[in-house]
Enzyme design. Structure first.
Site, PDB file in Angstrom:
ATOM      1  N   ARG A  29      32.395 -84.234 -82.832  1.00  0.00           N
ATOM      2  CA  ARG A  29      31.746 -83.212 -81.987  1.00  0.00           C
ATOM      3  C   ARG A  29      32.410 -81.884 -82.308  1.00  0.00           C
ATOM      4  O   ARG A  29      33.620 -81.723 -82.145  1.00  0.00           O
ATOM      5  CB  ARG A  29      31.907 -83.545 -80.499  1.00  0.00           C
ATOM      6  CG  ARG A  29      31.457 -82.395 -79.609  1.00  0.00           C
ATOM      7  CD  ARG A  29      31.335 -82.747 -78.149  1.00  0.00           C
ATOM      8  NE  ARG A  29      30.128 -83.503 -77.896  1.00  0.00           N
ATOM      9  CZ  ARG A  29      29.582 -83.666 -76.686  1.00  0.00           C
ATOM     10  NH1 ARG A  29      30.158 -83.124 -75.618  1.00  0.00           N
ATOM     11  NH2 ARG A  29      28.474 -84.371 -76.541  1.00  0.00           N
ATOM     12  N   HIS A  39      21.845 -82.412 -81.394  1.00  0.00           N
ATOM     13  CA  HIS A  39      22.525 -83.468 -80.618  1.00  0.00           C
ATOM     14  C   HIS A  39      21.697 -84.750 -80.747  1.00  0.00           C
ATOM     15  O   HIS A  39      21.110 -85.239 -79.782  1.00  0.00           O
ATOM     16  CB  HIS A  39      22.629 -83.013 -79.156  1.00  0.00           C
ATOM     17  CG  HIS A  39      23.592 -83.801 -78.323  1.00  0.00           C
ATOM     18  ND1 HIS A  39      24.389 -84.803 -78.826  1.00  0.00           N
ATOM     19  CD2 HIS A  39      23.883 -83.728 -76.994  1.00  0.00           C
ATOM     20  CE1 HIS A  39      25.132 -85.307 -77.844  1.00  0.00           C
ATOM     21  NE2 HIS A  39      24.827 -84.673 -76.723  1.00  0.00           N
ATOM     22  N   GLN A  65      22.071 -87.936 -78.350  1.00  0.00           N
ATOM     23  CA  GLN A  65      21.485 -87.751 -77.017  1.00  0.00           C
ATOM     24  C   GLN A  65      20.005 -88.100 -77.022  1.00  0.00           C
ATOM     25  O   GLN A  65      19.489 -88.742 -76.105  1.00  0.00           O
ATOM     26  CB  GLN A  65      21.653 -86.278 -76.590  1.00  0.00           C
ATOM     27  CG  GLN A  65      21.013 -85.953 -75.250  1.00  0.00           C
ATOM     28  CD  GLN A  65      21.721 -86.635 -74.098  1.00  0.00           C
ATOM     29  OE1 GLN A  65      22.935 -86.540 -73.972  1.00  0.00           O
ATOM     30  NE2 GLN A  65      20.976 -87.338 -73.239  1.00  0.00           N
ATOM     31  N   ASP A  89      18.239 -78.195 -69.791  1.00  0.00           N
ATOM     32  CA  ASP A  89      19.662 -78.354 -70.126  1.00  0.00           C
ATOM     33  C   ASP A  89      20.356 -77.096 -69.603  1.00  0.00           C
ATOM     34  O   ASP A  89      19.695 -76.135 -69.180  1.00  0.00           O
ATOM     35  CB  ASP A  89      19.811 -78.503 -71.661  1.00  0.00           C
ATOM     36  CG  ASP A  89      21.254 -78.767 -72.115  1.00  0.00           C
ATOM     37  OD1 ASP A  89      22.090 -79.124 -71.266  1.00  0.00           O
ATOM     38  OD2 ASP A  89      21.533 -78.590 -73.314  1.00  0.00           O
ATOM     39  N   CYS A 123      20.273 -83.919 -70.109  1.00  0.00           N
ATOM     40  CA  CYS A 123      21.323 -84.660 -70.820  1.00  0.00           C
ATOM     41  C   CYS A 123      22.630 -84.710 -70.039  1.00  0.00           C
ATOM     42  O   CYS A 123      23.465 -85.572 -70.298  1.00  0.00           O
ATOM     43  CB  CYS A 123      21.546 -84.046 -72.204  1.00  0.00           C
ATOM     44  SG  CYS A 123      22.206 -82.362 -72.171  1.00  0.00           S
ATOM     45  N   ARG A 158      22.969 -93.763 -72.874  1.00  0.00           N
ATOM     46  CA  ARG A 158      23.817 -93.314 -73.974  1.00  0.00           C
ATOM     47  C   ARG A 158      24.577 -94.506 -74.578  1.00  0.00           C
ATOM     48  O   ARG A 158      24.728 -94.593 -75.788  1.00  0.00           O
ATOM     49  CB  ARG A 158      24.820 -92.237 -73.502  1.00  0.00           C
ATOM     50  CG  ARG A 158      24.202 -90.907 -73.090  1.00  0.00           C
ATOM     51  CD  ARG A 158      23.471 -90.187 -74.213  1.00  0.00           C
ATOM     52  NE  ARG A 158      24.300 -89.934 -75.382  1.00  0.00           N
ATOM     53  CZ  ARG A 158      25.145 -88.917 -75.501  1.00  0.00           C
ATOM     54  NH1 ARG A 158      25.290 -88.050 -74.528  1.00  0.00           N
ATOM     55  NH2 ARG A 158      25.834 -88.732 -76.624  1.00  0.00           N
TER      56      ARG A 158
HETATM   57  N1   CP Z   1      25.163 -85.235 -72.673  1.00  0.00           N
HETATM   58  C1   CP Z   1      26.370 -85.213 -73.273  1.00  0.00           C
HETATM   59  O1   CP Z   1      26.485 -85.191 -74.509  1.00  0.00           O
HETATM   60  O2   CP Z   1      27.394 -85.233 -72.395  1.00  0.00           O
HETATM   61  P1   CP Z   1      28.939 -85.012 -72.726  1.00  0.00           P
HETATM   62  O3   CP Z   1      29.106 -83.556 -73.124  1.00  0.00           O
HETATM   63  O4   CP Z   1      29.637 -85.332 -71.449  1.00  0.00           O
HETATM   64  O5   CP Z   1      29.336 -85.900 -73.851  1.00  0.00           O
HETATM   65  N1  NVA Z   2      23.570 -77.828 -74.871  1.00  0.00           N
HETATM   66  C1  NVA Z   2      24.766 -78.381 -74.293  1.00  0.00           C
HETATM   67  C2  NVA Z   2      24.715 -79.869 -74.314  1.00  0.00           C
HETATM   68  C3  NVA Z   2      25.887 -80.552 -73.690  1.00  0.00           C
HETATM   69  C4  NVA Z   2      25.833 -82.029 -73.755  1.00  0.00           C
HETATM   70  C5  NVA Z   2      25.980 -77.873 -75.049  1.00  0.00           C
HETATM   71  O1  NVA Z   2      25.937 -77.775 -76.271  1.00  0.00           O
HETATM   72  O2  NVA Z   2      26.969 -77.549 -74.395  1.00  0.00           O
END
Ligand code: CP
Ligand code: NVA
Length: 320
Positions: A119, A146, A149, A237, A276, A304
């Site tokens: 990540r 993502h 997700q 989101d 999400c 998930r």
């Molecule tokens: N939705 C999601 O990816 O959550 P986290 O940031 O908690 O991993």
């Molecule tokens: N769009 C958000 C998603 C988090 C799971 C981010 O990138 O922070």
């Protein structure tokens, strides 16, 4: 006998940097597998290992340059349920955080783990990781996309009786990484997307083009009501993704895109609400919708785990 195999030659590996890596058939196989495994474990304690233990002896390394609750917990538990193990590397406290190269990190972790989830911010970093690694690289979120997700989101839609082809999925707010992966999923699974964002916050043309080129309808509008009318799935989101500024101008521009009861009422009566998470209740979604009967956000969060398992199995060549 001397082993003359070059040390740094990568065998063919299945990376999951974006949904297109698996293609429509791969994604469909993931969803089927996730449904089967979820069904088979109904009522089981969450730490019990799946009967077949397909990833026994395998290790997943997870590198986080950004925070996570769901992605971190679900990959860890997914690996355990599949018979393997996982470890978390917080990038800031690794040598990566002190300037060790991505190339060296990828080569070292490839010798220690059987797959690496990353990540990070810049998508180019996971591409570089994939270039140098000898094991599958999984995109656990970048500023661009993502994909993990969205496998869970598709599973959730199907569970709630939304057959994907021809589905009308409506997005509200920021044209961000999660929306990009929804558009890519639309291209692969043939559903339509209506996108309501303020001007200047539209999704990348690359992802819009991907869905349109695949024959999907993509509506880009700054009118939330137009996007919601008759939709099957309502999605939003956070207005401020990780790494972005809480700019007052952006927050002002987002106000008309809050998913509230009036907006939900414009969608089909059996429409579901997805997010999400983490959610900012009162900003992108009202409390009434978030806690209301059309909200399936906690099914989505649970999914998930089931989705990660099928993604891992696909990466290890055990699926699709
Ligand atoms: N939705 C999601 O990816 O959550 P986290 O940031 O908690 O991993
Ligand atoms: N769009 C958000 C998603 C988090 C799971 C981010 O990138 O922070």
């Amino acid at each position: 006998m001397t082993d003359t195999t070059p040390l740094e030659v990568a065998p063919a590996v299945r990376n999951f940097l974006d949904l297109s890596d698996a293609g429509g058939d791969g994604i469909a196989a993931m969803i089927n597998n996730a449904q089967d495994r979820k069904r088979a474990r109904r009522g089981w304690p969450k730490g019990r290992v799946d009967t077949d233990q397909p990833l026994a002896g395998h290790v997943l390394a997870m590198v986080f340059e950004k925070s996570s609750t769901r992605t971190r917990a679900s990959f860890d538990i997914a690996m355990r349920q599949l018979g393997g193990t996982a470890l978390v590397l917080d990038a800031a406290t690794t040598q990566l955080g002190r300037g060790e190269s991505i190339a060296d990190t990828a080569r070292v972790l490839s010798r220690m783990a059987d797959a690496i989830m990353v990540r990070t911010d810049d998508h180019a970093k996971i591409e570089e990781m994939a270039h140098h690694a000898h094991v599958p690289i999984i995109n656990g979120l970048t500023d661009r996309s993502h994909p993990c997700q969205i496998v869970a989101d598709l599973l959730t839609m199907i569970e709630h009786r939304k057959a994907l082809p021809g589905l009308e999925v409506a997005w509200f707010g920021d044209g961000n990484n999660v929306l990009h992966s929804i558009l890519e999923a639309a291209a692969l699974m043939k559903f339509n997307v209506r996108v309501a964002t303020p001007k200047g916050y539209e999704p990348s043309g690359e992802f819009v083009g991907m869905a349109r080129d695949a024959g999907c309808s993509v509506t880009l509008t700054d009118d939330a009501s137009t996007a919601a009318a008759g939709a099957d799935v309502i999605v939003t989101d956070t207005w401020v993704s990780m790494g972005q500024d809480h700019a007052a101008a952006k927050l002002d521009a987002m106000q008309p895109y809050r998913v509230d009861s009036a907006l939900m009422a414009k969608a089909k009566s059996d429409a579901v609400f997805l997010h999400c998470l983490p959610a900012h209740v009162g900003d992108e979604v009202s409390g009434e919708v978030f806690e209301g009967p059309q909200s399936v956000v906690f099914d989505e969060a649970e999914n998930r785990i089931h989705a990660q398992k099928s993604i891992l199995l696909w990466c290890f060549g055990k699926l699709g």
